[in-house]
Write an enzyme that holds these catalytic residues in place. Structure first.
Site, PDB file in Angstrom:
ATOM      1  N   THR A 257      -1.726   0.696  -4.080  1.00  9.25           N
ATOM      2  CA  THR A 257      -3.085   1.062  -3.908  1.00  9.25           C
ATOM      3  C   THR A 257      -3.242   2.411  -3.310  1.00  9.25           C
ATOM      4  O   THR A 257      -4.352   2.894  -4.138  1.00  9.25           O
ATOM      5  CB  THR A 257      -3.641  -0.164  -2.802  1.00  9.25           C
ATOM      6  OG1 THR A 257      -3.165  -1.423  -3.279  1.00  9.25           O
ATOM      7  CG2 THR A 257      -5.105   0.011  -2.706  1.00  9.25           C
TER       8      THR A 257
ATOM      9  N   LYS B  58      -4.675   7.890  19.866  1.00  8.32           N
ATOM     10  CA  LYS B  58      -5.052   8.336  21.149  1.00  8.32           C
ATOM     11  C   LYS B  58      -6.224   7.311  21.890  1.00  8.32           C
ATOM     12  O   LYS B  58      -6.732   7.596  22.922  1.00  8.32           O
ATOM     13  CB  LYS B  58      -5.726   9.652  21.116  1.00  8.32           C
ATOM     14  CG  LYS B  58      -4.630  10.523  20.591  1.00  8.32           C
ATOM     15  CD  LYS B  58      -5.410  12.076  20.605  1.00  8.32           C
ATOM     16  CE  LYS B  58      -4.751  12.943  19.794  1.00  8.32           C
ATOM     17  NZ  LYS B  58      -5.435  14.258  19.302  1.00  8.32           N
TER      18      LYS B  58
ATOM     19  N   ARG C 174      -7.874   0.539   4.293  1.00  9.42           N
ATOM     20  CA  ARG C 174      -6.841  -0.806   4.315  1.00  9.42           C
ATOM     21  C   ARG C 174      -6.638  -0.786   5.624  1.00  9.42           C
ATOM     22  O   ARG C 174      -6.396   0.164   6.624  1.00  9.42           O
ATOM     23  CB  ARG C 174      -5.546  -0.508   3.528  1.00  9.42           C
ATOM     24  CG  ARG C 174      -4.691  -1.448   3.760  1.00  9.42           C
ATOM     25  CD  ARG C 174      -3.392  -1.746   2.839  1.00  9.42           C
ATOM     26  NE  ARG C 174      -3.720  -2.141   1.769  1.00  9.42           N
ATOM     27  CZ  ARG C 174      -3.015  -2.576   0.405  1.00  9.42           C
ATOM     28  NH1 ARG C 174      -1.671  -2.180   0.882  1.00  9.42           N
ATOM     29  NH2 ARG C 174      -3.267  -2.714  -0.306  1.00  9.42           N
TER      30      ARG C 174
ATOM     31  N   HIS D  68      -9.173  -8.292  -1.190  1.00  9.24           N
ATOM     32  CA  HIS D  68      -8.506  -7.142  -1.751  1.00  9.24           C
ATOM     33  C   HIS D  68      -9.274  -6.975  -2.933  1.00  9.24           C
ATOM     34  O   HIS D  68      -8.681  -7.106  -4.271  1.00  9.24           O
ATOM     35  CB  HIS D  68      -7.136  -7.182  -1.947  1.00  9.24           C
ATOM     36  CG  HIS D  68      -6.266  -6.017  -2.247  1.00  9.24           C
ATOM     37  ND1 HIS D  68      -6.968  -4.800  -2.553  1.00  9.24           N
ATOM     38  CD2 HIS D  68      -5.219  -5.639  -2.222  1.00  9.24           C
ATOM     39  CE1 HIS D  68      -5.962  -3.807  -2.807  1.00  9.24           C
ATOM     40  NE2 HIS D  68      -4.913  -4.428  -2.608  1.00  9.24           N
TER      41      HIS D  68
END
Ligand code: NCD
Length: 323
Positions: free
Chosen positions: A68, A97, A118, A146
């Protein structure tokens, strides 16, 4: 500006988010597949086309991907766009972070024209789409959907069968966790008279809620738990992997990991001369490599290549370069 919930496309692609197959009509699917077929020859041209020149596409991936990610990058570059690629967003973006998804998306929006994302959490692509104005494409959100995989799966079916209706197929594997199967069933339910045999171990059947939702779309769904109940001579088999990373424990995965293997013997017993074998890939043992050289096996030779064409089409449509 907050965007509305992902809208039904109904012919209007420009500026849209692509989050679910439920946004598509049969006409919308046909449109993407038509444009993909038209753009296909561009893939092997010596010079990239200029359709998306001046555009920048961000690929924001919080989960592993081979096909993908690369096919979106290839599609964008083939059409002349630039690519900002974050392949390992969990560790390589400021998320590591502690930055929120919404802030990350707003940042990338200021550097690019479209985000392909994704993420392991179902529904996270909607959250990303709500945080920015530019289009967001769902490249897989957890166990949910998807959609662009389905577009390439339907392209493959149409090219091979010449139609998307009145087909009988087998969809096998981990249907509770697999997102490709769920989007594929949604896609096939837009076309008349399709029958799908859903083959999975009992523990990996679609959730009852999902089954009811999908069956209500009018497609005939027949759940089976053994290869012995497979129809003979189906139009296609769509095999999928058991989704190891979605199991709570290794023990639970081990209990089902070797169920349902597509072998030459299985093909000989149940497939017909024209049955095609598909798989979204990656495979992890559920298709015997001895099947690869069978001319009916399209997963390595045809299906994954189609990913570039449909993704070229989608990028050009969402950015309003093709109408
Ligand atoms: C699938 C996915 O990520 O859902 N891969 C793909 O995009 N072709 C299938 C899978 O991981 O099993």
């Amino acid at each position: 500006m907050i965007k509305k919930q992902a809208l039904t496309i109904s012919g209007k692609f420009k500026g849209q988010d692509i989050l679910s197959l439920d946004q598509f009509t049969a006409h919308d699917i046909q449109k993407v597949l038509r444009v993909a077929k038209k753009l296909k020859p561009l893939r092997t041209r010596a010079h990239p086309s200029k359709i998306l020149s001046g555009n920048i596409i961000t690929l924001l991936f919080y989960e592993p991907s081979s096909r993908t990610f690369s096919s979106f990058a290839s599609a964008a570059q083939q059409l002349g766009a630039g690519v900002v690629g974050i392949h390992d967003a969990k560790t390589a973006s400021s998320v590591a972070k502690g930055e929120s998804l919404s802030d990350t998306v707003k940042t990338l929006e200021s550097y690019s024209d479209l985000i392909v994302m994704r993420h392991p959490v179902a529904g996270s692509t909607q959250e990303a789409a709500d945080a920015c104005v530019i289009p967001v494409i769902n490249a897989g959100d957890g166990t949910r959907e998807h959609p662009t995989q389905t577009l390439l799966d339907l392209y493959t079916l149409l090219e091979s069968k010449g139609k998307l209706q009145s087909l009988t197929g087998v969809i096998a594997g981990d249907l509770v966790n697999g997102r490709t199967a769920k989007s594929f069933i949604r896609g096939l339910s837009l076309f008349k008279n399709n029958t799908l045999y859903l083959l999975s171990p009992v523990k990996l059947k679609l959730s009852r809620e999902e089954f009811k939702l999908l069956a209500a779309k009018g497609i005939k769904l027949v759940e089976i738990t053994t290869e012995k109940d497979m129809p003979k001579n189906a139009d296609f088999w769509y095999w999928t992997r058991i989704q190891k990373e979605r199991f709570a424990t290794e023990k639970e995965y081990n209990a089902v990991k070797n169920s349902l293997i597509l072998t030459p013997q299985l093909a000989k017993t149940y497939a017909g001369k024209k049955t095609i074998f598909m798989h979204p890939l990656p495979r992890t043992g559920e298709i015997d490599t001895a099947v690869d050289s069978d001319p009916r096996a399209l997963y390595l030779k045809v299906q994954m290549r189609n990913g570039v064409y449909v993704r070229m089409a989608l990028l050009a449509l969402l950015l309003g370069k093709i109408t």
